[in-house]
Design an enzyme around this catalytic site. Structure first.
Site, mmCIF file in Angstrom:
data_model
loop_
_atom_site.group_PDB
_atom_site.id
_atom_site.type_symbol
_atom_site.label_atom_id
_atom_site.label_comp_id
_atom_site.label_asym_id
_atom_site.label_seq_id
_atom_site.Cartn_x
_atom_site.Cartn_y
_atom_site.Cartn_z
ATOM 1 N N GLU A 131 -1.433 13.391 -13.643
ATOM 2 C CA GLU A 131 -0.829 14.637 -14.115
ATOM 3 C C GLU A 131 -1.704 15.867 -13.834
ATOM 4 O O GLU A 131 -2.306 16.462 -14.729
ATOM 5 C CB GLU A 131 -0.523 14.541 -15.610
ATOM 6 C CG GLU A 131 0.478 13.453 -15.931
ATOM 7 C CD GLU A 131 0.724 13.273 -17.421
ATOM 8 O OE1 GLU A 131 1.650 12.545 -17.780
ATOM 9 O OE2 GLU A 131 -0.032 13.871 -18.235
ATOM 10 N N GLU A 150 6.105 7.177 -15.683
ATOM 11 C CA GLU A 150 5.839 7.115 -17.128
ATOM 12 C C GLU A 150 7.052 7.581 -17.914
ATOM 13 O O GLU A 150 7.715 8.548 -17.551
ATOM 14 C CB GLU A 150 4.676 8.033 -17.519
ATOM 15 C CG GLU A 150 3.296 7.524 -17.260
ATOM 16 C CD GLU A 150 2.248 8.457 -17.863
ATOM 17 O OE1 GLU A 150 2.546 9.138 -18.876
ATOM 18 O OE2 GLU A 150 1.141 8.513 -17.317
#
Length: 662
Positions: free
Chosen positions: A154, A307
């Site tokens: 991320e 995710e």
């Protein structure tokens, strides 16, 4: 190297999640092996936050523990998505390189004690990241368990330190060529901001009042390019030792620090993380919003949900549990729209640490729980969907999505504080979703010819090339809806002169906006069809366009609020206010009907979602019932999940229906 290659290696769609065996002991590992078999896990992401164990001292690696876990997973039939751990440098790194700690916009230097405690532009950090990526690739590049490389985690962390300042100046030289060009681009004649030397140029740190919009826009562009460069450095270090696909997990929240189009072009497989920020039917719509964006960043091809939370829905500072059935529905919502699987963060809920309350596939309560039962049911369902691997999703509607426009709309000093890019983007997609239609996202300069309808909900910044591209799209037969405060600045964030929007777009819309008239907080303005506008209104003149709806009171009474203009072979629509939800949905439904775009399975009630995935030889309709009612299907069809004919969907149920040959 594509998502198809990944699913070929796995023998079907991916199912699993982040696995952190270093948090547990051998007895738990043995239980994990058995529970993964029960749940149908075939892919585990390993090593995301393991830097301190992998490199306990600078330049000294310890791979023995990781060797054992990769071998164990492989023996159990679980492939590995091996991560580089660079999102969380260990304490020794920050002690040795304090200059690599990030500095916030107000000048505060952060310290170790969380994740993402690094400056992306710091040379010591970039060197250490490349080094450990290369070391991992050299050791595991051809390991039989390895299916995918996962760089970092991320990429979202910004920094305003001196390393960033130096890198920013290098970027500005490359982009603008000279300091004079920077001064011109940023309009520094205003407020005595003219720069006389490169050393005077700093990142847009905290200031007394409004920051320069050209300065902040260029800084956003610069840092996005730094993210892409940092990713590609690690990717290339890996590729020197391994031929497995490489990706990173793109994050898509309501803020955006990276151009996802640019990063999407550099990965072998677009992979995204998604956590709904509203419950219920809104969460289902948010799943579709994220999935359609991911597919679009992947160029319309397959992608991967890296995710999601098994029981995580964020809602105004609270973390809500998912309702029964939502683990499956949310997973299939992503798969319906092109994902080649469904992964979670994480496999086992941590007993300690900052995310000990983040939900997981195996919760604190253990396998004898609702959550794990639903996880195992979802795993079995995903395993049955192997025929969908490699199939694609097509759309006839596009919503324009441009990071430059997003960043520019974050500028200080705009006429209203309620002009949000992400809410406008989401509202446009939601109206299409409510109509049962799939939407792509597209850049304003992309080839739009395959779309019957294009929506531009918040195109504040629009380049000359983008404006000309939209004009051509309408002239060649497309239908375009442009919404308020669009096309009003160029790609330097300079205001368009002579009326708004940009001249080529004005030609396609048949209007000229002269004045913006923001509304007061909570004010509503009545329109001639009985609907209401909020937030914004505009004074415009028609230049050939028809006034479809007018303002009904106040200073703008009798002037156009919604216009339509036949231009070339197409139509250009312009909406000069923000409609309430009901009226906006009605407008989008009208445009869909006019352009001949409808649901893939007509007749389904609101709250029942249907999406088609199309393969080379077969077509499948994924149908998700988000309601509490039993819903008859338009016709009996073979359901891939149950293996038999299906005539109706139970409340909250899912089906994957054979739709015949394409």
């Amino acid at each position: 190297m594509t998502a198809r290659r990944l699913t070929y290696r796995l023998g079907g769609l991916a199912f699993g999640g982040d696995y952190n065996p270093e948090q547990w002991d051998e007895q738990v590992w043995k239980e994990d092996d058995e529970l993964m078999r029960q749940a149908g896990v075939n892919l585990a992401t390993v090593g995301v936050f393991s830097w301190a164990l992998l490199e306990p001292e600078e330049g000294r690696y310890d791979f023995g523990w990781l060797d054992a876990h990769l071998d164990r997973l492989h023996a159990g039939g679980v492939a590995v998505d091996l991560a580089t751990p660079t999102a969380s440098p260990p304490p020794w790194f920050t002690l040795a390189h304090p200059d690599a700690l990030p500095i916030t916009q107000d000048g505060t230097r952060l310290v170790h004690g969380s994740r993402d405690t690094y400056c992306l532009t710091a040379p010591a950090y970039r060197s250490a990241a490349r080094r450990i990526a290369a070391a991992l690739a050299e050791r595991y590049g051809d390991h039989p368990a390895l299916a995918l490389w996962h760089v970092h985690n991320e990429y979202m962390t910004l920094c305003w330190c001196e390393h960033t300042a130096a890198a920013f100046r290098v970027w500005l030289r490359a982009r603008h060529g000279s300091l004079e060009a920077v001064n011109e681009a940023w309009g520094t004649a205003f407020w005595s901001q003219r720069y006389g030397s490169w050393e005077q140029v700093l990142p847009p740190r905290a200031t007394q009042w409004h920051r320069n919009p050209g300065h902040t826009l260029d800084f956003s562009r610069f840092f996005s390019d730094e993210v892409v460069a940092a990713y590609t450095e690690q990717r290339d270090a890996i590729r020197a030792h391994s031929d497995r696909p490489v990706t990173t997990n793109l994050m898509m929240p309501a803020y955006q620090n990276v151009d996802l189009w640019a990063l999407g072009r550099e990965v072998d497989v677009v992979a995204v993380d998604h956590y709904p920020d509203r419950p219920g039917l809104d969460a289902a719509a948010d799943v579709a919003f994220a999935a359609d964006r991911a597919r679009s960043f992947a160029g319309g091809g397959p992608w991967l949900l890296m995710e999601q939370g098994t029981s995580t829905v964020y809602d105004h500072g609270r973390v809500l549990a998912k309702e029964p059935g939502e683990v499956l529905r949310h997973s299939l919502g992503h798969i319906a729209r092109g994902s080649e699987g469904a992964l979670f963060f994480q496999w086992r809920q941590s007993k300690a640490g900052a995310e000990q309350w983040h939900s997981a596939m195996v919760p604190h309560a253990g396998p004898d729980s609702r959550v794990f039962t639903e996880v195992a049911e979802t795993g079995r369902a995903v395993a049955r969907l192997a025929p969908l691997a490699g199939s694609t999703v097509t759309a006839q509607v596009a919503v324009l999505h441009d990071s430059d426009a997003w960043w520019a709309l974050n500028a200080d000093g705009l006429p209203s504080s309620d002009l949000g890019y992400h809410p406008a983007l989401r509202a446009a997609h939601r109206a299409v979703w409510d109509a049962g239609v799939v939407a792509d996202f597209a850049h304003p300069t992309a080839d739009l010819g395959r779309y019957r309808l294009v929506l531009a909900p918040a195109l504040y910044l629009l380049s000359d090339a983008g404006a000309e591209n939209l004009r051509r799209y309408v002239a060649r037969g497309g239908t375009l809806l442009v919404q308020h405060f669009s096309g009003v600045v160029d790609d330097r964030a300079h205001a368009r002169l002579g009326g708004y929007p940009a001249a080529p777009l004005r030609a396609a819309l048949g209007i000229r906006v002269e004045e913006y008239r923001p509304l007061r907080q909570d004010e509503r303005i009545t329109l001639s069809d009985g609907s209401h506008g909020t937030v914004w209104s505009e004074s415009l003149r028609t230049r050939g366009a028809e006034a479809v709806v007018e303002y009904a009171h106040g200073a703008l009474a009798g002037s156009p609020a919604l216009t339509r203009y036949g231009y070339g072979g197409g139509e250009g629509w312009y909406l000069s206010t923000r409609l309430d939800d009901t009226a906006y949905q009605a407008l989008i439904a009208r445009l869909l009907d006019a352009t001949g775009v409808g649901p893939v399975l007509p007749g389904l009630p609101p709250g029942v979602e249907a999406v088609t995935r199309q393969g080379e030889h077969e077509r499948w309709h994924v149908v998700l019932n988000h309601t509490t009612e039993r819903v008859p299907l338009p016709e009996t069809a073979h359901d891939l999940l149950t293996g038999g004919p299906l005539t109706a969907l139970a409340p909250g149920a899912c089906a994957v229906l054979r739709g015949g040959r394409p």
